[in-house]
Design a protein around this motif. Structure first.
Motif, PDB file in Angstrom:
ATOM      1  N   UNK A 123      -7.672  -3.044   0.141  1.00 29.66           N
ATOM      2  CA  UNK A 123      -7.103  -1.697   0.112  1.00 29.66           C
ATOM      3  C   UNK A 123      -6.637  -1.428  -1.316  1.00 29.66           C
ATOM      4  N   UNK A 124      -6.923  -0.213  -1.816  1.00 34.52           N
ATOM      5  CA  UNK A 124      -6.541   0.190  -3.176  1.00 34.52           C
ATOM      6  C   UNK A 124      -5.625   1.395  -3.082  1.00 34.52           C
ATOM      7  N   UNK A 125      -4.460   1.307  -3.712  1.00 34.60           N
ATOM      8  CA  UNK A 125      -3.481   2.397  -3.724  1.00 34.60           C
ATOM      9  C   UNK A 125      -3.546   3.107  -5.069  1.00 34.60           C
ATOM     10  N   UNK A 126      -3.808   4.438  -5.030  1.00 33.40           N
ATOM     11  CA  UNK A 126      -3.822   5.259  -6.243  1.00 33.40           C
ATOM     12  C   UNK A 126      -2.846   6.404  -6.037  1.00 33.40           C
ATOM     13  N   UNK A 153     -14.252  -1.246   1.118  1.00 33.83           N
ATOM     14  CA  UNK A 153     -12.899  -1.225   0.555  1.00 33.83           C
ATOM     15  C   UNK A 153     -12.298   0.152   0.781  1.00 33.83           C
ATOM     16  N   UNK A 154     -11.081   0.190   1.316  1.00 32.32           N
ATOM     17  CA  UNK A 154     -10.403   1.452   1.595  1.00 32.32           C
ATOM     18  C   UNK A 154      -9.586   1.884   0.383  1.00 32.32           C
ATOM     19  N   UNK A 155      -9.805   3.110  -0.075  1.00 33.22           N
ATOM     20  CA  UNK A 155      -9.022   3.694  -1.167  1.00 33.22           C
ATOM     21  C   UNK A 155      -8.072   4.728  -0.574  1.00 33.22           C
ATOM     22  N   UNK A 156      -6.789   4.601  -0.903  1.00 37.47           N
ATOM     23  CA  UNK A 156      -5.768   5.532  -0.439  1.00 37.47           C
ATOM     24  C   UNK A 156      -5.191   6.224  -1.672  1.00 37.47           C
TER      25      UNK A 156
END
Length: 824
Positions: A123-126, A153-156
């Motif tokens: 998971x990627x937090x932006x 891959x999940x991008x949030x």
């Protein structure tokens, strides 16, 4: 407000801490690893263009606060959502000299996304983004996000805080889970962005007065979609941990779909009204999301399936473009004190019924029955490693700063940014729901920092507790690069540019009928003049900053490896021909030839030896401006090398990483010669079969060949850092290696039963995947080029499989090329 409040309705909330098997990346500002809340956290800082440690500036506050909401340890001043998960800190927002808001190009964000994927993030937090009229990210960031979707891959990302019907990249990308902020009652904050794209891929989460860490050991309560985003990221990571605990393969995208499908959205009509669009896809409902994951399914709403770049499983929703001619205001967000409230937007009474612990929301529609996910052997449950709780300290509460609104600029920026000082709610009446702020003109170009934002921020270091973080920097070994592009040059400073202007010889303009021969000052930006100077003065080659450009945008600064040997190079010699109509004896001819040879040697000696790398650079800048039909034309250059941990600031102010370029594999790419080589192969086949081909028919295969090169450079353009990208670039740049297969593919009608042998196949797709067969200790990738019959798409395709080992700085081909009928 405590970020873990989003888990209150989840059974066993106290034990939901995550697992080291789940990896979460935070792309934000620098993080103060010495803050007591991180004592015992498993955090790794990945090397980026922002090498600076956390300070007292706004970006360090932003990064430290966001990271603490995820990785703050139990019993510490800040308890994060996933303290047991492994964290990657990937700094992208550098501190500006005045401590204000930082803006970076989307290219830099794309680099960071790729780094996080390569490091193994689930998971990627932006907590940031850049306003976009249609919600589309720029090409490199769009490709990086597509790679995330392909890798699962999940991008949030935050929706932004302009308080308008507008979109922000990357949040508006269909494969990204977008997040807006609410207050404690569940009402959307007035500063949220909202739009049709977020109705399909967005949720709301608490984002007002979120308590988190501040640099120096203190605490701060901050407001904005930046601080709602970690709440959704944390829940997604916990859902992935739940999948692992049940013995299933981690599926972050399924976790994202569960969050969207379980979101609670009260009835609101008409759906396209501003007050309804502010609700996005609904409120985060962690308990229901856990139910969906525990049921073992992957929620996909009804609709067309198969779009790999859509988080929701259907076709990307239509984005809402802003009216043409309208100036677009960039992201400006708010940081609120405990005593202040936002002055714009909906009141709690005007907002639709929110989902809160005290007010039961309308029940969401029940999702369809969930098919079971692929099962694996259940993993042996292990108790989390005991983490010593730090000695309780009395952290100093840091009062949030008072900010002035900054003039917006282009570039990716944090989604929580300073605006005007908050005004008590009682003093200002609520604005109507449809009211929007007047658009603010956007400054053209990207600058590394914004104008003076006013105020200071950060924690008070006095009395703070320092803690050992272990390894917070990771070199990841040697990061190889094999990129393609064009060569550029930069002087970085006015002083360096002027030094070349003074050292380069003056030029002479030939005489014409209008004026005699003239002498002019050298043009340091003329590639031919620079080439001629460096050919005579090769020791000045490293005083120019060479760059690898893509679409005229520098992506790397290039420096040559230390040469073992020097290249004397071929002199620039004019043709020496005997005078016409002269009769010379054999002895005279021999003397003349000897004289020509001697003159050639002497002229060669007048050009001192130089590094092969720098010779290629100086020749390429001239070849790139030659006529396209010229043998000396250079359309692309392949650059193999090693990514260093250094950066340089170019004359424009752009910061780019430095690549140490290796001489092996440094090739110039002449598209015209490649096309001619493949056409020669086709002509041999035509002659053998006595097939007559006119000029119009010859144009089609030439277009197909150029389509292959265009796909590699335009459709699949990349930074050349990942294994798949290096394999793709090697296949494209060294296209002479695949020219025979290109010709054979277009002649596939001779090999596919039932096809018309008199016409040619066309290029269909190019795919790259990890090879199942590889040598021990190597990294092998399969590049598959597929051709199809343009006259009958039901005819079988023909595919060629190339396997490349990319474990060294120069990729190499493995085994013979495999050919098979059908797709791959």
């Amino acid at each position: 407000m405590d970020v873990r409040s989003v888990l209150r309705a989840v059974p066993g909330e106290a034990g939901l801490l995550g697992t080291p098997a789940v990896r979460v990346a935070v792309l934000d500002g620098p993080v103060d690893f010495a803050h007591p809340c991180f004592a015992g956290a498993d955090l790794t800082r990945l090397p980026t263009l922002v090498p600076d440690a956390a300070g007292a500036g706004l970006m360090s506050l932003h990064g430290t606060h966001v990271a603490s909401l995820l990785f703050g340890q139990p019993g510490s001043p800040v308890a994060g959502l996933v303290p047991r998960c492994r964290g990657f800190v990937v700094p992208v927002f550098r501190e500006s000299p005045d401590g204000g808001v930082s803006r970076v190009p989307q290219l830099d964000l794309a680099r960071a996304v790729e780094q996080a994927v390569e490091a193994g993030a689930h998971v990627i937090n932006i907590s940031g983004g850049e306003r976009s009229a249609d919600g589309r990210a720029e090409a490199m960031l769009e490709r990086a996000l597509r790679r995330c979707a392909e890798k699962g891959v999940l991008v949030v990302a935050a929706v932004g805080n302009d308080g308008c019907d507008c979109l922000q990249a990357p949040a508006a990308t269909p494969s990204v889970l977008a997040v807006g902020a609410t207050d404690a009652t569940g009402a959307p904050l007035d500063i949220n962005n909202w739009g049709p794209a977020y109705r399909s891929n967005g949720v709301l989460a608490p984002g007002r007065d979120i308590e988190g860490a501040a640099p120096g050991g203190g605490l701060a309560s901050l407001t904005g979609s930046s601080f709602a985003t970690p709440a959704v990221t944390g829940v997604a990571a916990l859902l992935v941990a739940q999948q692992i605990a049940e013995g299933r393969e981690p599926d972050p995208l399924a976790a994202g779909r569960a969050i969207l499908a379980s979101a609670s959205r009260a009835p609101c009509a008409p759906d396209d009204a501003p007050r309804c669009r502010r609700l996005l896809g609904g409120h985060l409902a962690a308990a229901r999301a856990f139910d969906l994951i525990r049921e073992g399914g992957s929620v996909v709403p009804d609709g067309v399936r198969g779009e790999p770049v859509s988080l929701i499983g259907g076709p990307p929703p239509t984005t809402h473009a802003e009216p043409k001619g309208r100036a677009i205001a960039m992201d400006t967000n708010a940081v609120h004190a405990h005593t202040g409230e936002a002055t714009e937007g909906l009141s709690a009474a005007a907002a639709p019924p929110p989902a809160t612990p005290d007010t039961a929301p309308a029940p969401p529609p029940q999702p369809p029955a969930l098919p079971p996910l692929p099962q694996t052997a259940p993993a042996t449950a292990q108790a989390p490693a005991a983490v010593p709780e730090p000695v309780p300290q009395a952290p100093q509460q840091v009062a949030p700063p008072v900010f002035q609104q900054a003039a917006p600029q282009a570039g990716v920026q944090p989604a929580a940014q300073p605006t005007a000082p908050p005004v008590p709610q009682a003093d200002v009446p609520h604005a109507p729901p449809a009211a929007q702020p007047a658009p603010v003109p956007v400054e053209q170009g990207v600058r590394p920092s914004c104008p003076d934002c006013g105020g200071t921020c950060g924690g008070n270091a006095s009395g703070g507790t320092s803690a050992s973080m272990g390894a917070v920097a990771n070199s990841n070994g040697r990061q190889f690069v094999f990129a393609i592009g064009t060569i550029g040059f930069d002087y970085r400073t006015e002083a360096r540019r002027d030094s070349f202007r003074q050292q380069m010889p003056e030029v002479f303009i030939p005489a014409t009928a209008e004026h005699p021969e003239q002498e002019a000052a050298p043009n340091v930006y003329d590639p031919r003049q620079l080439h001629d100077y460096l050919a005579k003065n090769p020791w000045a080659c490293d005083k120019v900053t060479w760059t690898l450009n893509m679409d005229s945008t520098p992506i790397y600064a290039l420096e040559a490896e230390t040469p073992v040997g020097m290249d004397w190079t071929q002199a620039i010699i004019t043709d020496r021909k005997a005078p016409p109509d002269t009769v010379r004896s054999a002895a005279d001819k021999a003397v003349s030839e000897q004289g020509d040879r001697l003159a050639s040697i002497l002229e060669t000696l007048s050009y001192p030896p130089v590094s092969t790398v720098y010779r290629t650079f100086r020749d390429a800048i001239v070849g790139q401006i030659e006529d396209r039909q010229s043998p000396g034309y250079v359309s692309r250059v392949s650059v193999p090398g090693v990514l260093t941990d250094r950066t340089v600031r170019l004359f424009s102010g752009q910061v780019v990483p430095v690549v140490e370029v290796k001489s092996r594999g440094l090739y110039t790419w002449n598209e015209h010669i490649f096309v001619e080589a493949v056409m020669a192969q086709l002509k041999k086949d035509f002659d053998r079969r006595k097939v007559s081909v006119d000029g119009a028919q010859q144009a089609d295969p030439a277009k197909t060949i150029r389509a292959f090169l265009d796909k590699v450079y335009w459709q699949f353009r990349n930074l050349g850092q990942t294994s798949a990208d290096r394999a793709m670039n090697y296949a494209g740049t060294n296209a002479f290696d695949v020219s025979r297969e290109m010709a054979e593919g277009m002649l596939a009608a001779n090999q596919v039963p039932g096809a018309n042998a008199e016409h040619l196949y066309s290029l269909d797709t190019i795919t790259v995947s990890k090879s199942p067969f590889c040598r021990p200790g190597s990294d092998c990738q399969d590049v598959v080029i597929t051709f199809f019959d343009p006259e009958n798409d039901r005819r079988a395709n023909l595919s060629f499989l190339f396997t490349y080992d990319v474990s060294d700085e120069l990729p190499v081909s493995l085994a013979p090329v495999h050919k098979f009928i059908g797709g791959f």
